[in-house]
Motif scaffolding. Structure first.
Motif, PDB file in Angstrom:
ATOM      1  N   HIS A 126      27.438  35.334  36.714  1.00  0.00           N
ATOM      2  CA  HIS A 126      27.607  37.006  36.890  1.00  0.00           C
ATOM      3  C   HIS A 126      27.377  37.029  38.307  1.00  0.00           C
ATOM      4  O   HIS A 126      28.258  38.034  38.925  1.00  0.00           O
ATOM      5  CB  HIS A 126      26.484  37.765  36.098  1.00  0.00           C
ATOM      6  CG  HIS A 126      26.890  37.965  34.644  1.00  0.00           C
ATOM      7  ND1 HIS A 126      27.216  39.309  34.063  1.00  0.00           N
ATOM      8  CD2 HIS A 126      26.979  37.076  33.609  1.00  0.00           C
ATOM      9  CE1 HIS A 126      27.602  39.143  33.036  1.00  0.00           C
ATOM     10  NE2 HIS A 126      27.313  37.657  32.677  1.00  0.00           N
ATOM     11  N   ASP A 127      26.656  36.503  39.061  1.00  0.00           N
ATOM     12  CA  ASP A 127      26.626  36.454  40.570  1.00  0.00           C
ATOM     13  C   ASP A 127      27.677  36.130  41.161  1.00  0.00           C
ATOM     14  O   ASP A 127      28.254  37.038  42.157  1.00  0.00           O
ATOM     15  CB  ASP A 127      25.250  35.645  41.008  1.00  0.00           C
ATOM     16  CG  ASP A 127      25.005  35.681  42.405  1.00  0.00           C
ATOM     17  OD1 ASP A 127      24.709  36.562  42.804  1.00  0.00           O
ATOM     18  OD2 ASP A 127      25.275  34.581  43.091  1.00  0.00           O
ATOM     19  N   LEU A 128      28.106  35.030  40.757  1.00  0.00           N
ATOM     20  CA  LEU A 128      29.372  34.673  41.445  1.00  0.00           C
ATOM     21  C   LEU A 128      30.701  35.633  41.210  1.00  0.00           C
ATOM     22  O   LEU A 128      31.457  35.768  41.991  1.00  0.00           O
ATOM     23  CB  LEU A 128      29.756  33.053  41.220  1.00  0.00           C
ATOM     24  CG  LEU A 128      30.881  32.432  41.956  1.00  0.00           C
ATOM     25  CD1 LEU A 128      30.891  32.574  43.279  1.00  0.00           C
ATOM     26  CD2 LEU A 128      31.233  31.116  41.389  1.00  0.00           C
ATOM     27  N   ALA A 129      30.568  35.903  40.028  1.00  0.00           N
ATOM     28  CA  ALA A 129      31.817  36.584  39.480  1.00  0.00           C
ATOM     29  C   ALA A 129      31.783  38.090  40.324  1.00  0.00           C
ATOM     30  O   ALA A 129      32.823  38.453  40.817  1.00  0.00           O
ATOM     31  CB  ALA A 129      31.665  37.024  38.031  1.00  0.00           C
ATOM     32  N   ALA A 130      30.675  38.476  40.774  1.00  0.00           N
ATOM     33  CA  ALA A 130      30.520  39.786  41.229  1.00  0.00           C
ATOM     34  C   ALA A 130      31.002  39.422  42.694  1.00  0.00           C
ATOM     35  O   ALA A 130      31.569  40.443  43.359  1.00  0.00           O
ATOM     36  CB  ALA A 130      29.269  40.229  41.206  1.00  0.00           C
ATOM     37  N   ARG A 131      30.675  38.448  43.357  1.00  0.00           N
ATOM     38  CA  ARG A 131      31.034  38.163  44.672  1.00  0.00           C
ATOM     39  C   ARG A 131      32.455  37.733  44.919  1.00  0.00           C
ATOM     40  O   ARG A 131      32.906  38.007  45.996  1.00  0.00           O
ATOM     41  CB  ARG A 131      30.295  36.871  45.368  1.00  0.00           C
ATOM     42  CG  ARG A 131      28.782  37.162  45.609  1.00  0.00           C
ATOM     43  CD  ARG A 131      28.176  36.141  46.275  1.00  0.00           C
ATOM     44  NE  ARG A 131      27.552  35.109  45.251  1.00  0.00           N
ATOM     45  CZ  ARG A 131      27.808  33.764  45.279  1.00  0.00           C
ATOM     46  NH1 ARG A 131      28.520  33.254  46.313  1.00  0.00           N
ATOM     47  NH2 ARG A 131      27.253  33.142  44.672  1.00  0.00           N
ATOM     48  N   LEU A 132      33.073  37.199  43.788  1.00  0.00           N
ATOM     49  CA  LEU A 132      34.387  36.915  43.654  1.00  0.00           C
ATOM     50  C   LEU A 132      35.445  38.028  43.413  1.00  0.00           C
ATOM     51  O   LEU A 132      36.605  38.035  43.570  1.00  0.00           O
ATOM     52  CB  LEU A 132      34.812  35.712  43.122  1.00  0.00           C
ATOM     53  CG  LEU A 132      34.344  34.390  43.552  1.00  0.00           C
ATOM     54  CD1 LEU A 132      34.692  33.145  42.295  1.00  0.00           C
ATOM     55  CD2 LEU A 132      34.559  34.148  44.942  1.00  0.00           C
ATOM     56  N   GLY A 133      34.879  39.066  42.938  1.00  0.00           N
ATOM     57  CA  GLY A 133      35.533  40.298  42.063  1.00  0.00           C
ATOM     58  C   GLY A 133      36.495  39.771  40.846  1.00  0.00           C
ATOM     59  O   GLY A 133      37.334  40.426  40.831  1.00  0.00           O
ATOM     60  N   VAL A 134      35.832  39.091  40.337  1.00  0.00           N
ATOM     61  CA  VAL A 134      36.605  38.585  38.865  1.00  0.00           C
ATOM     62  C   VAL A 134      35.422  38.898  37.745  1.00  0.00           C
ATOM     63  O   VAL A 134      34.290  39.122  37.857  1.00  0.00           O
ATOM     64  CB  VAL A 134      36.876  37.106  38.970  1.00  0.00           C
ATOM     65  CG1 VAL A 134      38.011  36.931  40.112  1.00  0.00           C
ATOM     66  CG2 VAL A 134      35.697  36.106  38.916  1.00  0.00           C
ATOM     67  N   THR A 135      35.670  38.571  36.403  1.00  0.00           N
ATOM     68  CA  THR A 135      35.035  38.621  35.358  1.00  0.00           C
ATOM     69  C   THR A 135      34.101  37.463  34.913  1.00  0.00           C
ATOM     70  O   THR A 135      34.680  36.150  35.562  1.00  0.00           O
ATOM     71  CB  THR A 135      35.744  39.076  34.011  1.00  0.00           C
ATOM     72  OG1 THR A 135      36.356  37.644  33.749  1.00  0.00           O
ATOM     73  CG2 THR A 135      36.753  40.159  34.252  1.00  0.00           C
ATOM     74  N   PRO A 136      33.014  37.626  34.489  1.00  0.00           N
ATOM     75  CA  PRO A 136      32.141  36.403  34.145  1.00  0.00           C
ATOM     76  C   PRO A 136      32.964  35.430  33.477  1.00  0.00           C
ATOM     77  O   PRO A 136      32.756  34.083  33.511  1.00  0.00           O
ATOM     78  CB  PRO A 136      30.910  36.985  33.564  1.00  0.00           C
ATOM     79  CG  PRO A 136      30.891  38.357  34.091  1.00  0.00           C
ATOM     80  CD  PRO A 136      32.188  38.728  34.415  1.00  0.00           C
ATOM     81  N   ALA A 137      33.553  35.981  32.541  1.00  0.00           N
ATOM     82  CA  ALA A 137      34.320  34.901  31.640  1.00  0.00           C
ATOM     83  C   ALA A 137      35.526  34.159  32.353  1.00  0.00           C
ATOM     84  O   ALA A 137      35.581  32.993  31.795  1.00  0.00           O
ATOM     85  CB  ALA A 137      34.959  35.494  30.384  1.00  0.00           C
ATOM     86  N   GLN A 138      35.988  34.716  33.229  1.00  0.00           N
ATOM     87  CA  GLN A 138      37.119  33.992  34.116  1.00  0.00           C
ATOM     88  C   GLN A 138      36.182  32.853  34.949  1.00  0.00           C
ATOM     89  O   GLN A 138      36.706  31.801  35.066  1.00  0.00           O
ATOM     90  CB  GLN A 138      37.621  34.953  35.020  1.00  0.00           C
ATOM     91  CG  GLN A 138      38.720  35.771  34.229  1.00  0.00           C
ATOM     92  CD  GLN A 138      39.161  37.059  35.179  1.00  0.00           C
ATOM     93  OE1 GLN A 138      38.715  37.395  36.233  1.00  0.00           O
ATOM     94  NE2 GLN A 138      40.257  37.821  34.743  1.00  0.00           N
ATOM     95  N   VAL A 139      35.178  33.029  35.385  1.00  0.00           N
ATOM     96  CA  VAL A 139      34.462  32.218  36.235  1.00  0.00           C
ATOM     97  C   VAL A 139      34.111  31.046  35.232  1.00  0.00           C
ATOM     98  O   VAL A 139      34.227  29.991  35.604  1.00  0.00           O
ATOM     99  CB  VAL A 139      33.200  32.604  36.802  1.00  0.00           C
ATOM    100  CG1 VAL A 139      32.252  31.575  37.442  1.00  0.00           C
ATOM    101  CG2 VAL A 139      33.468  33.767  38.093  1.00  0.00           C
TER     102      VAL A 139
END
Length: 667
Positions: free
Chosen positions: A605-618
């Motif tokens: 969730h942290d990385l998804a927020a930083r990348l501007g994508v969804t957690p499922a995508q990460v």
């Protein structure tokens, strides 16, 4: 202060509703009619529409640079097709109701609008009228207490005549789609407002209908039950005149709207809402406007086009799809479907042959040696319960570059095989795709079950071979050579290409390879176990095996065995379906809840927020950067879920990010 430019309109279709909308545009504040399109323009047509440009064919209008927004006024089966094409042409879309023939088509329209960055709105004109706004305010203010019952009726009489759209299955005839959509839309709106929401979804539907000699519903009724016990009764007809009213009952009184659909009239006037208290006191509320009904709708749509979002109470995408779902259920309950929904149609919902762009973002793997592209992402069909839904998802996957399709003998008692086969035959793309079949599931995990199950799957799929085959389970009590011998023979017959084991241990895989090597057989060189950033704590089903542990990863890396990972996103563990405070899904809790997994979920969730994508995508992108070949299997239930998964292809994780997601430490 600068004024907002007028929205420049084009109309697809020249029938009665198109002319009503055109007349109203002449009175609206924020738009003007620029052009209309007809497949076969008649002489004098321009005069009927105020002298505007007349395009020969709908495509010509969509290519007109002077058009900002398109009003789709074709017969029902053309709504989705031309709404999609208009979106793709960069035009905002106001589409006559119903937006599509069914939920999957409505999903494709919403998807096309989102991808094109335009607005697509279903044209329920009553939603933009001040009478509807006043009704909503009364309900929200508790004017009749708690709402307990809604009655909605819309019925008219039209004579049966050859070629008349109302009775033609090819044109989506019948009462449910033509006027039932109004009742469903209104009931969901009122039930939602009563519950403090924008709209509500029913939890149960019961229905009756009469199918006339042409096969469409001439009259139908339905009873909806909403959460909390609110009931809604709907009656619709195309051969029976009804009072076309709306009645809403509550614990403190009732409301009657005598003209809920056309409100104060097409050219303005006074609409009335009659409020009767429980004691019998009557109050008549008048709602007056000089604005034309369809002009109000056009001006409301101009707001949507300007802001990029549909303003409530007009129906946004989720609202429209919810209404469509009830209409689908209503038709299913009375046994009504349409020719355009059945297998055999070569075209997609956009009305064209399936196509895969040369610049599709899908990565491919050449290591399987199949002689055709093997997409790194695989789609399964367990959640696809109808041909229209399967077609919508499979079409989108194929057009995104997807070539790998997963199925199994036991899925849906063979229905997944059948739907995939129907799609392959309808679209004519068998030679362009890779089929993955599975068989010999417990309790039929025996050598003698493999061939007959495979042959039945091939018959359902409408093909004579599959490129990849997995035994769905293993039975360690059976000598592994017996399985190898049967599968090797099927390879020699050309029925299967490469094969492997699903839910097989590494020890049995090695044993099978050794047997094959000693006896000159093709061996088990594929594996399909669970593999995810969230490690499976307990088996989801008996006999399930995960390969996310360090020992399995070392073996996979050393042998470079292709792994087809099921539950690759841990069945939604990284989405809001899971959480430390959520325990409503016992399978999720039992199989995936551990502090190790929650720590990984936090990092995702942290990385998804930083990348501007969804957690499922990460979480899915993590699988694509492993040191061994992984083919994640996704099982979307909707087009939106597929798009979310495919969004992982835009996420490029570095080795340090991948290591950090798993361990909390960078390499």
């Amino acid at each position: 202060m600068t004024s907002t430019p007028l929205l420049r309109w084009g109309i697809l279709g020249t029938g009665a509703i198109a002319r009503q909308f055109a007349d109203a545009l002449a009175t609206c504040k924020r738009g003007r009619l620029v052009a209309v399109a007809s497949r076969q323009p008649a002489d004098g047509l321009a005069d009927c529409f105020g002298g505007v440009t007349v395009h020969a064919g709908y495509a010509a209008l969509l290519s007109d640079p002077d058009i900002d927004a398109v009003y789709v006024a074709t017969p029902h089966p053309g709504h989705a097709e031309w709404a999609i094409r208009a979106c793709e042409a960069g035009k905002h879309v106001l589409c006559e109701k119903p937006l599509a023939m069914n939920v999957p088509e409505a999903m494709v329209v919403a998807d096309a609008a989102e991808r094109a960055g335009v607005v697509a709105m279903e044209a329920f004109m009553y939603r933009g009228h001040p009478q509807t706004r006043r009704l909503i305010d009364l309900i929200a203010a508790g004017a009749i207490g708690e709402v307990t019952l809604i009655q909605a009726a819309y019925g008219y009489h039209t004579d049966v005549a050859a070629g008349k759209r109302h009775f033609d299955p090819q044109l989506g005839g019948g009462a449910i789609l033509d006027v039932g959509c109004y009742c469903v839309s209104m009931c969901r709106l009122i039930a939602g407002v009563a519950a403090g929401k924008l709209f509500a979804e029913p939890v149960e539907l019961q229905a009756q209908g009469h199918l006339g000699p042409t096969g469409v519903d001439e009259r139908a009724t339905a009873l909806l039950r909403f959460p909390g016990g609110l009931l809604a009764h709907m009656a619709v007809s195309i051969t029976t005149v009804q009072d076309n009213s709306l009645r809403i009952y509550g614990t403190a009184g009732r409301i009657e709207v005598r003209s809920p659909w056309f409100c104060s009239g097409k050219t303005g006037g006074i609409g009335t809402i009659v409020l009767t208290s429980r004691s019998g006191a009557v109050e008549t509320i008048e709602v007056e406007t000089t604005d034309w009904l369809y002009a109000l709708e056009a001006d409301l749509f101009a707001d949507a086009a300007a802001t990029g979002a549909v303003p409530w109470p007009a129906p946004g995408p989720a609202d429209t799809i919810g209404t469509m779902r009830v209409l689908d259920d209503w038709r299913r309950a009375i046994g009504l479907d349409y020719p355009c929904e059945r297998p055999g149609r070569r075209e997609t919902a956009a009305g064209r042959p399936l196509r895969r762009p040369v610049d599709a973002p899908m990565p491919y793997d050449d290591g399987l040696g199949l002689g055709k592209p093997a997409s790194r992402i695989v789609t399964g069909g367990m959640a696809l319960k109808s041909f229209p839904l399967a077609a919508a998802v499979y079409d989108a996957f194929f057009e995104a570059g997807g070539t790998m399709f997963d199925t199994a003998y036991v899925y849906g008692q063979g229905e997944v095989d059948r739907l995939l086969g129907q799609w392959l035959r309808s679209r004519g793309v068998r030679e362009e795709v890779v089929l993955i079949a599975k068989g010999a599931h417990t309790p039929h995990c025996r050598p003698d079950a493999i061939r007959p199950q495979l042959m039945e799957s091939l018959d359902r799929l409408g093909t004579d071979h599959v490129e990849l085959y997995f035994m769905h389970r293993d039975d360690p009590s059976v000598p592994v050579g017996e399985f190898v011998d049967v599968l090797d023979a099927l390879v020699r017959e050309g029925r299967i290409g490469r094969f492997g084991g699903s839910n097989w241990t590494i020890a049995r895989m090695e044993e099978a390879k050794a047997y094959a090597s000693r006896n000159g057989r093709q061996g088990f060189d594929l594996l399909s176990n669970n593999f995810s950033l969230a490690e499976m704590v307990a088996p989801m089903w008996e006999g399930c095996i995960a390969s996310s542990d360090d020992v399995s990863v070392e073996w996979l890396t050393r042998t470079q065995t292709p792994l087809f990972a099921w539950s690759s996103q841990a069945r939604g563990f990284f989405t809001d379906r899971a959480g430390r405070d959520r325990h409503d899904d016992p399978v999720m809790v039992n199989c995936w809840y551990s502090e190790t997994n929650f720590a990984r979920r936090d990092r995702v969730h942290d990385l998804a927020a930083r990348l501007g994508v969804t957690p499922a995508q990460v979480a899915l992108a993590w699988l694509l950067v492993q040191p061994h070949p992984v083919f994640p299997i996704v099982g979307p239930a909707t087009l939106g879920e597929l798009r979310d998964s495919l969004g992982a292809l835009r996420v490029r994780l570095t080795p340090d990010q991948a290591a950090w997601l798993k361990s909390g430490e960078s390499r």
